[in-house]
Motif scaffolding. Structure first.
Motif, mmCIF file in Angstrom:
data_model
loop_
_atom_site.group_PDB
_atom_site.id
_atom_site.type_symbol
_atom_site.label_atom_id
_atom_site.label_comp_id
_atom_site.label_asym_id
_atom_site.label_seq_id
_atom_site.Cartn_x
_atom_site.Cartn_y
_atom_site.Cartn_z
ATOM 1 N N GLN B 26 0.833 -1.193 0.000
ATOM 2 C CA GLN B 26 0.000 0.000 0.000
ATOM 3 C C GLN B 26 0.877 1.257 0.000
ATOM 4 O O GLN B 26 0.619 2.207 -0.736
ATOM 5 C CB GLN B 26 -0.911 -0.005 1.222
ATOM 6 N N ASP B 27 1.928 1.226 0.811
ATOM 7 C CA ASP B 27 2.844 2.364 0.876
ATOM 8 C C ASP B 27 3.552 2.589 -0.453
ATOM 9 O O ASP B 27 3.751 3.706 -0.884
ATOM 10 C CB ASP B 27 3.895 2.125 1.966
ATOM 11 N N LYS B 28 3.941 1.496 -1.061
ATOM 12 C CA LYS B 28 4.739 1.597 -2.283
ATOM 13 C C LYS B 28 3.882 1.910 -3.502
ATOM 14 O O LYS B 28 4.230 2.746 -4.318
ATOM 15 C CB LYS B 28 5.497 0.280 -2.504
ATOM 16 N N LEU B 29 2.738 1.227 -3.600
ATOM 17 C CA LEU B 29 1.933 1.341 -4.814
ATOM 18 C C LEU B 29 0.783 2.326 -4.676
ATOM 19 O O LEU B 29 0.156 2.688 -5.657
ATOM 20 C CB LEU B 29 1.366 -0.031 -5.202
ATOM 21 N N GLY B 30 0.476 2.714 -3.443
ATOM 22 C CA GLY B 30 -0.638 3.639 -3.236
ATOM 23 C C GLY B 30 -1.985 2.941 -3.235
ATOM 24 O O GLY B 30 -2.999 3.541 -2.902
ATOM 25 N N CYS B 31 -2.027 1.706 -3.633
ATOM 26 C CA CYS B 31 -3.250 0.909 -3.559
ATOM 27 C C CYS B 31 -2.860 -0.553 -3.708
ATOM 28 O O CYS B 31 -1.680 -0.872 -3.796
ATOM 29 C CB CYS B 31 -4.245 1.314 -4.640
ATOM 30 N N LEU B 32 -3.837 -1.424 -3.721
ATOM 31 C CA LEU B 32 -3.537 -2.853 -3.800
ATOM 32 C C LEU B 32 -4.175 -3.440 -5.061
ATOM 33 O O LEU B 32 -5.334 -3.851 -5.038
ATOM 34 C CB LEU B 32 -4.082 -3.567 -2.561
ATOM 35 N N PRO B 33 -3.443 -3.453 -6.148
ATOM 36 C CA PRO B 33 -4.018 -3.978 -7.395
ATOM 37 C C PRO B 33 -4.369 -5.461 -7.254
ATOM 38 O O PRO B 33 -3.714 -6.186 -6.514
ATOM 39 C CB PRO B 33 -2.884 -3.804 -8.414
ATOM 40 N N LYS B 34 -5.397 -5.863 -7.986
ATOM 41 C CA LYS B 34 -5.851 -7.244 -7.906
ATOM 42 C C LYS B 34 -4.751 -8.236 -8.245
ATOM 43 O O LYS B 34 -4.612 -9.271 -7.584
ATOM 44 C CB LYS B 34 -7.027 -7.458 -8.860
ATOM 45 N N PHE B 60 -7.049 1.914 6.016
ATOM 46 C CA PHE B 60 -5.878 2.508 5.377
ATOM 47 C C PHE B 60 -5.363 1.661 4.213
ATOM 48 O O PHE B 60 -4.357 1.983 3.603
ATOM 49 C CB PHE B 60 -4.744 2.743 6.391
ATOM 50 N N LEU B 61 -6.031 0.586 3.926
ATOM 51 C CA LEU B 61 -5.689 -0.197 2.746
ATOM 52 C C LEU B 61 -6.732 0.103 1.672
ATOM 53 O O LEU B 61 -7.915 0.183 1.982
ATOM 54 C CB LEU B 61 -5.694 -1.696 3.055
ATOM 55 N N SER B 62 -6.298 0.302 0.447
ATOM 56 C CA SER B 62 -7.290 0.549 -0.599
ATOM 57 C C SER B 62 -7.212 -0.514 -1.681
ATOM 58 O O SER B 62 -6.285 -0.505 -2.479
ATOM 59 C CB SER B 62 -7.134 1.942 -1.195
ATOM 60 N N PRO B 63 -8.185 -1.398 -1.689
ATOM 61 C CA PRO B 63 -8.215 -2.436 -2.700
ATOM 62 C C PRO B 63 -8.585 -1.875 -4.074
ATOM 63 O O PRO B 63 -8.328 -2.519 -5.078
ATOM 64 C CB PRO B 63 -9.282 -3.417 -2.209
ATOM 65 N N GLY B 64 -9.148 -0.700 -4.103
ATOM 66 C CA GLY B 64 -9.479 -0.086 -5.391
ATOM 67 C C GLY B 64 -8.447 0.964 -5.738
ATOM 68 O O GLY B 64 -7.550 1.245 -4.957
ATOM 69 N N PRO B 65 -8.560 1.562 -6.910
ATOM 70 C CA PRO B 65 -7.605 2.602 -7.301
ATOM 71 C C PRO B 65 -7.730 3.811 -6.377
ATOM 72 O O PRO B 65 -8.775 4.067 -5.811
ATOM 73 C CB PRO B 65 -8.026 2.968 -8.730
#
Ligand SMILES: Cc1cc2nc3c(=O)[nH]c(=O)nc-3n(C[C@H](O)[C@H](O)[C@H](O)COP(=O)(O)O)c2cc1C
Ligand code: FES
Ligand code: FES
Lengths: 399, 146, 230
Positions: B26-34, B60-65
């Motif tokens: 999450q920190d690195k990518l800003g979200c969690l891509p599928k 604080f985790l975003s599974p979406g964009p």
């Protein structure tokens, strides 16, 4: 009655980035004393005799918790520091971590020695990520100086969930799971983190340990009241001139804190202990702050005459509904029902029977919810219905 | 399970890393891509449902964009009493809570108490906390986040 | 194994170490309702319908997961217990669709049976209903998450008995839901072939065997021809 700084004695005095400023004072003397002069049993007896109770909200006797954990069978045990501080209006642990991470580390290491744990965790809420480097630095400095022999401390970060402050949810979160409350028993002292005996303590609780060891249990238990020893650190916010962290001897009157230190002008009501805490009319300003009366985790939010209690209770319930983990029926569904009813009142659309629904629902939630969140969620509703019923009645729709 | 057993099973330890790994991503990518969650699930021997279940539990985790920077304005009581910054942030970045600017620079969210109530009203931008804010200060602060 | 005695509803009972209150009650012919408990699965403690009163306890306790202790004094059907169970049932029904009449599980539904036992009719609380599209793509399982009450039994049956971990629990609070993968497609997993272990565990109509009747219906939709009279 001035502030009495015991837990906060180093705050603003030390350089939190430099352990030598702590060692120049009495840093890690208690840890040394514990390991050279006291057996784990003696250490636990000392904490028990001090009367120290948990500062995270529930007030469980700290020494007893340690004793249960130390006596539980198993060679793998854990100490966990609860730095999730999610209760609305609470920021004392943040202030402590910012200013004096070293005392906490010493307290944690002493707890580890007492119960025979080789590993400790600090569960830091996501919102305090900016403190991560400071804390890591403090741990590394302690380790480099040989002060963490046979005891490893790892920081785990939360990811935004109030429920993870609840001890069983917190442990599930460390285990890499959804932070859902577990059924109890078993309690952490017998089966906690990874089903191993675990002590879990609030930041402020652990901060008290070194001073108790250095000065003795009698020094500590002389302060406070019959069943609440020592001091308490409060977070005061809301309609006050000086919102801040204050430390007072247990049993001090609320007035001291709210008017004397935080400089509030006569308000309408005060929320003590956050979203799951009590709501009291301002007239109760002379209530002593201790476990015998009202305490919680020491969050004090003052509301002035202009504030609408129904709106405040509704917002509190919205918070709880958003933060309910969703595992058990009464909390998952009940908080949501309450938001709906409180919404009606906030818009002047309440009905007579809604008040009864709120009361019946409150009682069932308190009795059957799985964890402290659902059990305490109705408190603001119950308190406000009891003390400010006319505010509700005025919002009943007139046909 | 035997509470006196020696080491925690390797499986449990592996599982224990799941939240840590999601936080790092999450920190690195800003979200969690599928695709990331699917790979992570496979590498830990977990099902996708379990990983997705975790990713959707924590706020604080975003599974979406999500935008490159996330603004989280505190909406809990002590901040609410001091006037929320919602309108000011909205004016500043042009989108409301729950939305992301079209250039992907900011996502705007409301959050519960961030432990800065002594400095209410408070907000976070990514991991940084800002307290005692007035609307006038916003542009200067937001400027730092590209 | 150590034996000891306790009291349930005023009568002495004999219990053995490690038994839960529910197990002892059932052994003695006392019926406590359960929704999330199954003797074949690990304990959950989520639904709270099984609560009972234990003397000296501040709250009611879940009987399915609380170990019975020597000398415990337990009430399984006191007014306090029944009131709490009714509220819990009403909370479940408040977000449950009112479609019992066309539900495949209708007369085998635990939720409905327990509601009837508790004398619960229309719930006094209001909640939004969960509306999720019917997932009937899979030839092995039909899933209607609108009817789910989150007992987690399917999740556990799948992971603990079938060892397949198809299901997970996602989201939080009132939004939480039993999901498959990323919760973006109707359930249709090849690993479910010849399994269906989860279906009988479901206490509601959320999980059903695809019924031949429905397949026939979808194959030949009912079409009304002709013009309506204005
Ligand atoms: C919903 C909920 C939230 C809680 N949040 C916190 C918290 O943020 N920090 C904390 O120390 N304790 C919190 N607690 C209390 C913990 O469960 C636990 O009692 C405490 O960490 C034990 O430490 P202590 O004995 O030192 O107080 C919470 C409890 C509940 C029910
Ligand atoms: S209420 Fe906003 S930081 Fe606590
Ligand atoms: S059956 Fe005991 S909590 Fe569900």
């Amino acid at each position: 009655m001035p502030e009495k700084r015991i837990v906060l004695r180093n705050c603003g005095v030390l350089d939190p980035k430099d352990i030598s400023t702590y060692l120049e004072k009495d840093g890690f003397k208690a840890w040394q004393k514990a390991r050279t002069e006291l057996s784990p049993e003696q250490l636990i007896a000392e904490i028990k005799a001090s009367g120290l109770r948990g500062r995270g909200g529930a007030g469980f006797p700290c020494g007893l918790k340690w004793e249960l954990t130390s006596k539980a069978p198993g060679d793998e045990k854990y100490v966990v520091c609860n730095a999730d501080e999610g209760e609305v209006g609470t920021f004392k642990d943040r202030y402590i971590l910012e200013n004096d991470p070293f005392t906490l580390i010493e307290g944690l290491a002493i707890a580890g020695y007492a119960i025979g744990a080789r590993k400790g965790y600090i569960y830091l809420r996501a919102e305090y990520h900016y403190l991560l480097d400071l804390l890591t630095g403090a741990i590394n400095q302690a380790r480099d100086r040989g002060l963490l022999e046979q005891f490893d401390i790892e920081i785990r970060q939360g990811a935004g969930a109030y429920i993870c402050g609840e001890e069983s949810a917190l442990m599930d979160s460390i285990e890499g799971k959804r932070g859902e409350a577990r059924y109890k028993p078993p309690f952490p002292p017998s089966r906690g983190l990874w089903q191993r005996p675990t002590v879990i303590n609030n930041v402020e609780t652990l901060m008290n340990i070194p001073q108790i060891i250095l000065n003795g249990c009698n020094w500590f238990s002389q302060m406070g009241t019959e069943r609440s020893k020592g001091t308490k650190v409060f977070s005061v916010s809301g309609d006050v001139q000086r919102p801040a962290v204050y430390e007072l001897v247990m049993g001090s009157p609320l007035r001291e804190l709210v008017e004397g230190l935080a400089r509030a002008k006569a308000g309408r009501f005060i929320q003590i202990g956050g979203a799951t805490g009590r709501i009291v009319p301002y007239e109760m300003i002379d209530t002593p702050m201790d476990f015998e009366h009202i305490l919680g985790a020491g969050s004090i939010i003052v509301f002035d005459q202009s504030r609408d209690i129904v709106d405040i209770v509704r917002r509190t319930m919205e918070f709880l509904a958003e933060e309910s983990c969703g595992k058990c029926t009464p909390c998952r569904q009940g908080t949501r029902v309450m938001v709906g009813i409180l919404d009606k009142f906030a818009h002047g659309q309440g009905e007579e029977r809604d008040i009864r629904s709120l009361e019946e629902l409150s009682s069932a939630m308190m009795l059957s919810s799985l964890c402290g969140l659902g059990q305490a969620a109705p408190i603001p509703v119950v308190d406000s219905l009891q003390r400010f019923r006319s505010d509700y009645e005025a919002r009943i729709r007139k046909n | 399970m035997n509470s006196t057993a020696g080491d925690i099973s390797a499986e449990a330890k592996k599982r224990g890393k799941l939240l840590v790994l999601l936080e790092q991503a999450q920190d690195k990518l800003g979200c969690l891509p599928k695709e990331f969650m699917a790979r992570l699930a496979a590498s830990l021997g977990l099902s996708i449902s379990e990983v997705y279940g975790l990713a959707t539990f924590y706020s604080f985790l975003s599974p979406g964009p999500s935008g490159r920077n996330v603004i989280r304005v505190c909406k809990s009581l002590p901040c609410y009493l001091k006037d929320l910054l919602i309108e000011s942030v909205k004016r500043e970045i042009g989108v409301g809570p729950g939305e992301t600017t079209s250039d992907g620079r900011f996502s705007f969210e409301l959050t519960n108490c961030i432990g800065a109530c002594d400095q209410a009203p408070a907000m976070m931008v990514n991991h940084d906390v800002y307290g005692g804010l007035t609307p006038e200060e916003l542009p200067r602060i937001l400027e730092r986040y590209k | 194994m150590k034996e000891f005695s306790a009291t349930i509803n005023g009568s002495p009972v004999t219990a053995r170490d490690g038994m839960t209150i529910l197990e002892v009650a059932r052994e003695n012919g006392i019926d406590i309702p359960t929704l999330c408990y199954s003797p074949e699965l690990t304990l959950t403690g989520a639904c709270r319908i099984c609560v009972v009163e234990v003397e000296g306890s501040r709250t009611l306790v879940g009987s399915c997961h609380t170990p019975i202790a020597p000398g415990m004094v337990i009430q399984t059907h006191s007014p306090r217990v029944l009131d709490a169970r009714r509220v819990t049932m009403e909370l479940l029904l408040a977000s449950h669709p009112e479609v019992c009449i066309v539900c495949d599980k209708a007369n085998m539904c635990d939720l409905r049976k327990i509601a009837a036992d508790l004398d619960v009719g229309l719930p006094r609380f209001r909640l939004p209903k969960h509306y999720f599209p019917m997932e009937d793509v899979s030839p092995y399982i039909t899933r209607d998450m609108s009817k789910c009450i989150q007992c987690w039994k399917c999740v556990k049956a799948c992971s603990e008995i079938a060892k397949k971990n198809v299901y997970g629990i996602a989201y939080r609070g009132f939004k939480s839901k039993v999901v498959v993968d990323f919760d973006d497609q109707p359930m249709d997993k090849e690993v479910c072939r010849d399994c269906g272990i989860c279906i009988p565990f479901c206490p509601t109509g959320a999980l059903c065997k695809p019924s031949p009747v429905r397949q026939a219906k979808t194959a030949r939709p009912l079409v009304i021809t002709g013009t309506a009279q204005q």
